[in-house]
Design a protein around this motif. Sequence first.
Motif, short mmCIF file in Angstrom:
data_model
loop_
_atom_site.label_atom_id
_atom_site.label_comp_id
_atom_site.label_asym_id
_atom_site.label_seq_id
_atom_site.Cartn_x
_atom_site.Cartn_y
_atom_site.Cartn_z
N CYS B 118 0.84 -1.21 0.00
CA CYS B 118 0.00 0.00 0.00
C CYS B 118 0.86 1.25 0.00
CB CYS B 118 -0.94 -0.01 1.20
SG CYS B 118 -2.21 -1.28 1.09
N LEU B 119 1.93 1.23 0.81
CA LEU B 119 2.83 2.39 0.84
C LEU B 119 3.45 2.60 -0.54
CD1 LEU B 119 4.56 1.79 4.32
CD2 LEU B 119 2.75 3.45 3.77
N ALA B 120 3.83 1.49 -1.19
CA ALA B 120 4.42 1.58 -2.53
C ALA B 120 3.43 2.16 -3.54
CB ALA B 120 4.91 0.20 -2.99
N ALA B 121 2.14 1.94 -3.27
CA ALA B 121 1.11 2.45 -4.18
C ALA B 121 0.75 3.90 -3.87
CB ALA B 121 -0.13 1.57 -4.11
N GLY B 122 1.43 4.48 -2.90
CA GLY B 122 1.21 5.89 -2.60
C GLY B 122 0.36 6.17 -1.37
N ALA B 123 -0.13 5.12 -0.72
CA ALA B 123 -0.95 5.33 0.48
C ALA B 123 -0.08 5.89 1.60
CB ALA B 123 -1.59 4.02 0.92
N GLN B 124 -0.71 6.62 2.49
CA GLN B 124 0.00 7.09 3.68
C GLN B 124 -0.26 6.12 4.84
OE1 GLN B 124 0.09 11.31 4.54
NE2 GLN B 124 -1.15 11.68 2.69
N ALA B 125 0.73 6.00 5.71
CA ALA B 125 0.62 5.03 6.81
C ALA B 125 -0.63 5.29 7.66
CB ALA B 125 1.88 5.07 7.67
N LYS B 126 -0.99 6.55 7.83
CA LYS B 126 -2.15 6.87 8.67
C LYS B 126 -3.46 6.40 8.04
CE LYS B 126 -2.93 11.60 6.99
NZ LYS B 126 -4.01 11.16 6.09
N ASP B 127 -3.44 6.13 6.76
CA ASP B 127 -4.66 5.66 6.08
C ASP B 127 -4.76 4.14 6.05
OD1 ASP B 127 -5.26 8.29 5.64
OD2 ASP B 127 -4.42 8.32 3.62
N ILE B 128 -3.82 3.48 6.72
CA ILE B 128 -3.80 2.01 6.71
C ILE B 128 -4.27 1.49 8.06
CG2 ILE B 128 -2.28 -0.01 6.65
CD1 ILE B 128 -0.54 1.58 4.62
N LEU B 129 -5.18 0.54 8.00
CA LEU B 129 -5.66 -0.15 9.19
C LEU B 129 -5.00 -1.53 9.22
CD1 LEU B 129 -7.75 -0.48 11.55
CD2 LEU B 129 -9.38 -1.27 9.81
N TYR B 130 -4.26 -1.83 10.29
CA TYR B 130 -3.64 -3.16 10.42
C TYR B 130 -4.71 -4.06 11.02
CZ TYR B 130 0.50 -6.25 10.89
OH TYR B 130 1.43 -7.26 10.77
N GLY B 131 -5.49 -4.69 10.15
CA GLY B 131 -6.74 -5.32 10.56
C GLY B 131 -6.65 -6.76 11.00
N ASN B 132 -5.46 -7.37 10.87
CA ASN B 132 -5.34 -8.78 11.24
C ASN B 132 -5.14 -8.90 12.75
OD1 ASN B 132 -4.81 -11.49 11.44
ND2 ASN B 132 -3.26 -11.54 9.84
N PRO B 133 -6.02 -9.59 13.46
CA PRO B 133 -5.81 -9.75 14.91
C PRO B 133 -4.64 -10.68 15.23
CG PRO B 133 -8.11 -10.21 14.27
CD PRO B 133 -7.30 -10.20 13.02
N LEU B 134 -3.98 -11.21 14.21
CA LEU B 134 -2.87 -12.15 14.40
C LEU B 134 -1.58 -11.52 13.87
CD1 LEU B 134 -4.80 -15.25 13.04
CD2 LEU B 134 -4.30 -14.77 15.44
N LYS B 135 -0.78 -10.97 14.79
CA LYS B 135 0.43 -10.26 14.39
C LYS B 135 1.57 -10.67 15.32
CE LYS B 135 -1.86 -6.38 15.17
NZ LYS B 135 -3.22 -6.93 15.35
N LYS B 136 2.72 -10.97 14.74
CA LYS B 136 3.88 -11.20 15.58
C LYS B 136 4.31 -9.86 16.20
CE LYS B 136 5.84 -14.79 12.61
NZ LYS B 136 6.99 -15.21 11.79
N ALA B 137 5.00 -9.94 17.32
CA ALA B 137 5.55 -8.73 17.94
C ALA B 137 6.42 -7.99 16.93
CB ALA B 137 6.35 -9.10 19.19
N SER B 138 7.23 -8.74 16.19
CA SER B 138 8.14 -8.12 15.22
C SER B 138 7.35 -7.40 14.12
CB SER B 138 9.05 -9.17 14.60
OG SER B 138 8.29 -10.19 13.97
N GLU B 139 6.18 -7.91 13.79
CA GLU B 139 5.37 -7.29 12.74
C GLU B 139 4.71 -6.00 13.26
OE1 GLU B 139 4.39 -11.49 10.41
OE2 GLU B 139 3.08 -10.83 12.05
N ILE B 140 4.27 -6.02 14.50
CA ILE B 140 3.71 -4.79 15.10
C ILE B 140 4.77 -3.70 15.15
CG2 ILE B 140 2.73 -3.81 17.21
CD1 ILE B 140 1.48 -6.63 17.73
N LYS B 141 5.97 -4.09 15.60
CA LYS B 141 7.08 -3.15 15.65
C LYS B 141 7.34 -2.53 14.28
CE LYS B 141 9.99 -5.65 18.58
NZ LYS B 141 11.30 -6.20 18.99
#
Lengths: 415, 415
Positions: B118-141
């Motif tokens: 999404c970032l590569a497509a021009g989206a801004q980070a604030k417009d992204i919802l990390y919607g997967n309730p399954l995330k590694k600690a490293s991925e959240i970081k």
Amino acid sequence: MPVPQTVSKPSDTPDKSFIDAKTVFKQTGTNPALGHGTIQTSTSRALQNFIAAYDGPTPHLVVELDVVERNYKALKTALPRANHHYAIKANPHPDLLKRLNKLGCYFECASIQEIDMCLAAGAQAKDILYGNPLKKASEIKAAYQRGVEQYVFDAALELDKIITHAPGSKVICRITTDGSGAVSPLSIKFGCPPEKALDWLLKANSSGLIAHGISFHTGSQQLNPASWNAPIRAAAEVFEALRKQGVDTMKVLDVGGGFPTNYRKTVPPITTFCDAIAHYVAKYFKTNAPLIYTEPGRYLPADAGFILAEVVLVAPSHTNPDIRWVYLDIGRYGGLVETQIDYPVYTHHEGEVGPVIMAGQTCDSNDVIYAEEFRYHLPKALTPGDRVILAHTGVYTTTYSTTLNGFPNLTSQCI
Amino acid sequence: MPVPQTVSKPSDTPDKSFIDAKTVFKQTGTNPALGHGTIQTSTSRALQNFIAAYDGPTPHLVVELDVVERNYKALKTALPRANHHYAIKANPHPDLLKRLNKLGCYFECASIQEIDMCLAAGAQAKDILYGNPLKKASEIKAAYQRGVEQYVFDAALELDKIITHAPGSKVICRITTDGSGAVSPLSIKFGCPPEKALDWLLKANSSGLIAHGISFHTGSQQLNPASWNAPIRAAAEVFEALRKQGVDTMKVLDVGGGFPTNYRKTVPPITTFCDAIAHYVAKYFKTNAPLIYTEPGRYLPADAGFILAEVVLVAPSHTNPDIRWVYLDIGRYGGLVETQIDYPVYTHHEGEVGPVIMAGQTCDSNDVIYAEEFRYHLPKALTPGDRVILAHTGVYTTTYSTTLNGFPNLTSQCI
């Protein structure tokens, strides 16, 4: 050479060979009703050293080539006068193909891409069986150009394509089996009735091809040696009927794959299945024994493979708090599509265990690997970030992985 | 803007807009009991020109971006005061993400890899919802480092990870729904009871996070607008309970995706679902209406996509010669994993049709797309080498494709 066989142990005894100072992995989920798998002890030192040292990303599959070699030699010993064609769909890792080629193994391919993988691993085109009855005309042409000589078919229009695009080649007709006794029957899509095989093999010979043999497949992870009885008898009848019509080109009986491997449940040794095949061939072919082909896929690398994975989340079920959900960084869409197969699972925790549902990390709600019914028990101490090992995952994992949710394809390496 | 809607036609009337001098594709499989899909007429000229000119390898997916744009605008019109987050797992093609970003669409991601797309497509980070309730600690970081501000969770240990690795972020708690009415329910793996959401959102606020909202998902291809009723009511109760405890940070009600698209059966227009959502929000939230988020996946590109495929083999069933097996160069493992979805199928043949079973080309006997029960009827003239088109295949196809048997992943392009 004796057939290597894993030894069943009481479920509360971890395999000591899989424990070292740095990483203690204890097998869990060993419900006695299901039995359990064990690590191949003679090669586990290399494996445990690898696991202890591995600090790369997960999920990751590691395949021990010495275990693959041991399995190949066991099969070759159990059925020495046969050509064994590894069904590379099971796991086409280049290093694995190279090792098998070096050992004298033949190959069964289902696409031009698979044929090219075998050629790249050093195989000769004449040692490759194009075993997929579903081939585009362009794919037959391409295989023929590469020198592939043997083609399987099970339908009239497929035979026509081979007549046109691979003139002079050897053809093997695949007949149906009932698939009973197999964890994954394979005759839903494939095979024709034996009487059709007779007609089509006659047509093959009269159309410039060589009627070369009959093949069948009793199904993947086939647990019943008697399942080879009926199709070998049916094949012998086709051979005999062709002989009566003056056809002397039939040389090959391809008895397929399906040889089972150990998961949580220990299966009979490979000799059980090979002895049964030899018995049925002698019984039905008598003094006219053909050359036997086999197509082992699962049997060769399955128990040589171990997936290193990470626990993403542990959460109690909201409907039954005694059961926990354990979410891993690999699931159904990361390669664990064979959810009917119960892989042995190891963790580094000792202590009390409890029932779990295991699931993957994707947003697909079908991405549940093992429901409660599989009776996996994992340590209560298990927590996000822990590593787990899914054992005997050497086949049908990398080839089934997707990039759903952007998660990378399952990586793998051979040691 | 009026909502674009496909028009149902008698099953014996091919869509004329999809026929040109060079390539005549007739829709088949139009069992009246199932209804049938139609090509989006306003953009089909571009599509038919593309199809007529295409001579590359198959299978190949082409996605018409103007159709995606029309769908987005229809959704935006139907629910104007909402932030629509495209669930990119449906189809993450870069050109598609770019078009949606240009239109002002937000994004729902399930992994770091998707966030980076999404970032590569021009989206801004604030417009992204990390919607997967399954995330590694490293991925959240990693998401936090990229500036992602909004995280979904549905379990205590997941909240703990967010507290530790994404301090100060906004969290949305996903609650369960019963999933009834959906072709693919999504609450088997995901969601927590509303009373847990209350506890955990309180904990979030007291742990330095911002309790931001409630999410739920009524299931994919949800055909019943009333299925949004119960979860919106439950969410309103959580909002109210938090308000009573002095929590004034709750801003967002994420009503998920699930909006259906037309396959062989025409579904109600998007306004039906959006009107229902607006109605339930007004009913249960009264004057305290939150900002609504949606997470459309299927709805946006599904009917914009068409897979060009080739017939590999046609063969009569050996158990019922009235039924033919039609094997394509794409099947369950090439991307058509949603075998509960009945895609409209087109061929260039006119003339008599008959019942078929459709299957893929791999050696996996589960690679059957549509059994007889799906009542697909295809022309009797169909033969190996013919092209077929699987319509409305814009989602959940490339992301589910594997390389089983060495066949390449499903390729795709946008026009």
